[in-house]
Scaffold this active site. Sequence first.
Site, PDB file in Angstrom:
ATOM      1  N   CYS A  44       8.971  37.218  58.918  1.00 59.30           N
ATOM      2  CA  CYS A  44       8.941  38.506  58.220  1.00 59.30           C
ATOM      3  C   CYS A  44       9.803  38.396  56.967  1.00 59.30           C
ATOM      4  O   CYS A  44      10.251  37.307  56.584  1.00 59.30           O
ATOM      5  CB  CYS A  44       9.444  39.609  59.157  1.00 59.30           C
ATOM      6  SG  CYS A  44       8.995  41.291  58.650  1.00 59.30           S
ATOM      7  N   ASN A  45      10.017  39.494  56.269  1.00 63.37           N
ATOM      8  CA  ASN A  45      10.889  39.518  55.103  1.00 63.37           C
ATOM      9  C   ASN A  45      11.675  40.829  55.082  1.00 63.37           C
ATOM     10  O   ASN A  45      11.573  41.642  56.000  1.00 63.37           O
ATOM     11  CB  ASN A  45      10.087  39.320  53.808  1.00 63.37           C
ATOM     12  CG  ASN A  45       9.052  40.408  53.595  1.00 63.37           C
ATOM     13  OD1 ASN A  45       9.381  41.578  53.445  1.00 63.37           O
ATOM     14  ND2 ASN A  45       7.775  40.027  53.594  1.00 63.37           N
TER      15      ASN A  45
END
Length: 234
Positions: A44-45
Amino acid sequence: MKPFVPEQGLGRIRRISMQENLRPRILITAGPTAEDIDPVRFICNRSTGRMGMEVAVAVREAGGTPRLILGPTNLTPPDGIDTVRVRSAADMHREVIAGLAWADGLVMTAAVADYTPAEPLTTKLKKQDGDLVLRLKRTVDILADVKSRPERTGMVVVGFSLDVDMNLDEGRRKLHDKNLDLIVVNTVSSFGSGRETAAILSRNGVTELGEIDKSALATQLVATMASLFNCNQE
């Protein structure tokens, strides 16, 4: 979940509305995507989705109809905004393409993963001795796909280009290569913050905004989009 509260400031004072006879429907993507490695782990980020939520609020306040496609985030979307929740880049791609026939405009604020695990596991990956090599494959570039779709004709399409520093050259490249009407260039300092350093690029030039509240940026962006819609109606 943490409730989303629109920022109060310049963006809530200086409104530029769409024409009375024009109430465009705007598809907005926001937040990160999560790419599953196994049922426990994912890639994810740090995107929170706040920028896209601010754009959705600004579209509504300017007289348009927003639809928010929101990736996994701990912010709850604004009240009264039509919201579709998604998880992965593939999910977001599917919902954007499905929404093109409905939309008059598209604003891609989401930080969509460029890569996803090539072979996600259905059971938990067990710890073993030694290193782990994870093979990734490219995700679909959503804006590049939109470019080739017949529904793209007549739409106002906006991209976002994020880098460690302000990279106007990369923004110009994406504006051209993806046939965008506008692109917002910003930096990683925007993650988790109500402010960011940004510029809006069009085919006619660049508006450098410096450090600005996300609400004010959303208002400026929607006003610029409104001018394009209004020109298309003349």
